[in-house]
Design an enzyme around this catalytic site. Structure first.
Site, mmCIF file in Angstrom:
data_model
loop_
_atom_site.group_PDB
_atom_site.id
_atom_site.type_symbol
_atom_site.label_atom_id
_atom_site.label_comp_id
_atom_site.label_asym_id
_atom_site.label_seq_id
_atom_site.Cartn_x
_atom_site.Cartn_y
_atom_site.Cartn_z
ATOM 1 N N HIS A 274 6.463 1.804 19.732
ATOM 2 C CA HIS A 274 5.414 2.218 18.793
ATOM 3 C C HIS A 274 5.624 3.659 18.339
ATOM 4 O O HIS A 274 4.772 4.537 18.514
ATOM 5 C CB HIS A 274 4.028 2.054 19.409
ATOM 6 C CG HIS A 274 2.967 1.786 18.369
ATOM 7 N ND1 HIS A 274 1.856 1.018 18.624
ATOM 8 C CD2 HIS A 274 2.853 2.189 17.084
ATOM 9 C CE1 HIS A 274 1.104 0.960 17.526
ATOM 10 N NE2 HIS A 274 1.691 1.674 16.584
ATOM 11 N N THR B 171 6.365 -2.861 11.562
ATOM 12 C CA THR B 171 5.895 -1.564 12.026
ATOM 13 C C THR B 171 4.395 -1.425 11.781
ATOM 14 O O THR B 171 3.855 -0.319 11.838
ATOM 15 C CB THR B 171 6.648 -0.422 11.311
ATOM 16 O OG1 THR B 171 6.471 -0.561 9.887
ATOM 17 C CG2 THR B 171 8.131 -0.453 11.633
ATOM 18 N N SER B 172 3.724 -2.541 11.510
ATOM 19 C CA SER B 172 2.301 -2.524 11.177
ATOM 20 C C SER B 172 1.456 -2.840 12.406
ATOM 21 O O SER B 172 1.095 -1.937 13.154
ATOM 22 C CB SER B 172 2.014 -3.510 10.044
ATOM 23 O OG SER B 172 0.659 -3.486 9.698
ATOM 24 N N ARG B 173 1.177 -4.113 12.641
ATOM 25 C CA ARG B 173 0.417 -4.533 13.814
ATOM 26 C C ARG B 173 0.973 -5.863 14.304
ATOM 27 O O ARG B 173 1.240 -6.770 13.509
ATOM 28 C CB ARG B 173 -1.083 -4.677 13.500
ATOM 29 C CG ARG B 173 -1.799 -3.361 13.249
ATOM 30 C CD ARG B 173 -1.854 -2.497 14.497
ATOM 31 N NE ARG B 173 -2.573 -1.252 14.298
ATOM 32 C CZ ARG B 173 -2.017 -0.106 13.929
ATOM 33 N NH1 ARG B 173 -0.716 -0.076 13.672
ATOM 34 N NH2 ARG B 173 -2.742 0.986 13.811
ATOM 35 N N ILE C 105 2.467 2.824 2.430
ATOM 36 C CA ILE C 105 3.715 2.679 3.179
ATOM 37 C C ILE C 105 4.626 1.678 2.485
ATOM 38 O O ILE C 105 5.828 1.911 2.329
ATOM 39 C CB ILE C 105 3.422 2.259 4.626
ATOM 40 C CG1 ILE C 105 2.624 3.349 5.347
ATOM 41 C CG2 ILE C 105 4.728 1.986 5.375
ATOM 42 C CD1 ILE C 105 2.134 2.951 6.719
ATOM 43 N N GLY D 17 0.836 -1.196 0.000
ATOM 44 C CA GLY D 17 0.000 0.000 0.000
ATOM 45 C C GLY D 17 0.871 1.246 0.000
ATOM 46 O O GLY D 17 2.012 1.229 -0.473
ATOM 47 N N GLU E 162 0.797 -3.175 24.931
ATOM 48 C CA GLU E 162 1.483 -1.892 24.915
ATOM 49 C C GLU E 162 0.955 -1.019 26.050
ATOM 50 O O GLU E 162 -0.255 -0.920 26.231
ATOM 51 C CB GLU E 162 1.260 -1.185 23.569
ATOM 52 C CG GLU E 162 1.842 -1.929 22.395
ATOM 53 C CD GLU E 162 1.718 -1.171 21.073
ATOM 54 O OE1 GLU E 162 1.290 0.008 21.100
ATOM 55 O OE2 GLU E 162 2.053 -1.735 20.026
#
Length: 319
Positions: free
Chosen positions: A286, A236-238, A157, A155, A267
């Site tokens: 994060h 760095t996504s989920r 990113i 996408g 988190e």
């Protein structure tokens, strides 16, 4: 009557620095909470009088049960235009307007490369050794030029990450369930025939997928076993896209060289979490979206959302 607005989980007190809340005048009284409230009852008690909440991504979730315990809440604003931790159907049933804000895709792409480069050249370890005892050149870096970068997701990113990889002279592969040859050709990358093929061929694997039912648990133990022992995983996504127990096992046993992680199942990361002790993990708290540009977009957007809602014409609505 002055409405009560609470900004949650603003660890850096950025809300007051990156937006002009005075434009709301006396209509809204703003309180910023810089400490995360984990206890459910304590959280509800603290938020009980708020008509407006401004939340940062998924730092505090708002499932149906929690929303129903906040009968005064009328406007919920999230940073970004997507937040999987909000039950939008429940918000609609509770007559709560949910709005989002704009966000930039560059900051998470930039952090992806910060993690990848630091892993490849052992930057944290070399810096620590130099500071501790002046030790000189204790590691040998991994070359990016000529290496293969595999992207799970292409996408906004993912495309930015691909362009930087190409500039470094890397071969870039990409795969996702719906990715087409036309989209990869447009980005100048190679469409991997399958997820498995991408994992087996890549020296660096970077995740850039939206978390959903199809992507949750997409990388399990069998998938991680397909990666090369010299390969690195960057997420760095989920966190939920990767089976976290399987990843810890792979890292503990050296089945992959290391991981750069900015997202976690819990988190803030608990003190006893394995990621805080594993030497082949580079973990950041994060930070993907934590930049001056994004904070300006988030909090200025929140002020705009409140003003529009007060005027009876809410903008960027998600419900």
């Amino acid at each position: 009557m002055t409405l009560q607005c609470i900004v949650l989980d603003d660890y850096q007190q950025a809300a007051v620095r990156y937006a002009d809340w005075s434009t709301l005048g006396s209509a809204v009284a703003v309180t910023v909470l810089s400490e995360h409230i984990e206890d459910e009852d304590a959280l509800i008690e603290r938020l009980a009088q708020a008509e407006i909440l401004v939340i940062m991504r998924e730092r505090t979730a708002f499932p149906a049960a929690r929303l129903r315990r906040l009968p005064k809440l009328r406007l919920l604003i999230t940073s970004g235009l997507r937040n999987a931790s909000i039950d939008l159907n429940a918000a609609r049933d509770c007559n709560i307007t949910v709005c989002g804000t704009s966000s930039a895709s560059e900051p998470p792409a930039e952090l992806t490369w910060a993690l990848m480069l630091a892993l490849a050249r052992h930057v944290p370890q070399e810096n620590a050794a130099l500071r501790a005892n002046g030790r000189w050149q204790s590691s040998v870096g991994t070359d990016l030029h000529g290496a293969t970068l595999g992207l799970l997701g292409l996408g906004k990113i993912g495309k930015q990450v691909a362009r930087v990889g190409q500039a470094f002279g890397m071969q870039v592969l990409a795969w996702s369930p719906n990715l087409t040859q036309a989209r990869t050709l447009e980005a100048g990358v190679v469409l991997a025939p399958s997820k498995e093929a991408l994992l087996e061929a890549s020296d660096f694997v970077s995740i850039h997928l939206v978390l959903g039912e199809r992507s949750r648990g997409l990388l399990g133990a069998a998938d991680l076993a397909r990666m090369r022992p010299s390969a690195f995983l960057i997420n760095t996504s989920r966190a939920a896209i990767v089976d976290q127990d399987a990843l810890v096992q792979a890292l503990e046993h050296g089945r992959i060289a290391g991981a750069g992680l900015d997202v976690f199942d819990l988190e803030p990361l608990p003190p006893d979490h394995p990621y805080r002790r594993l030497p082949n993990v580079l973990a950041t708290p994060h930070l993907g979206y934590v930049s001056a540009r994004n904070y300006t977009s988030y909090f200025s957007g929140a002020v705009e959302n409140i003003s529009a809602w007060l005027a009876g014409a809410p903008v960027r609505t998600l419900t």
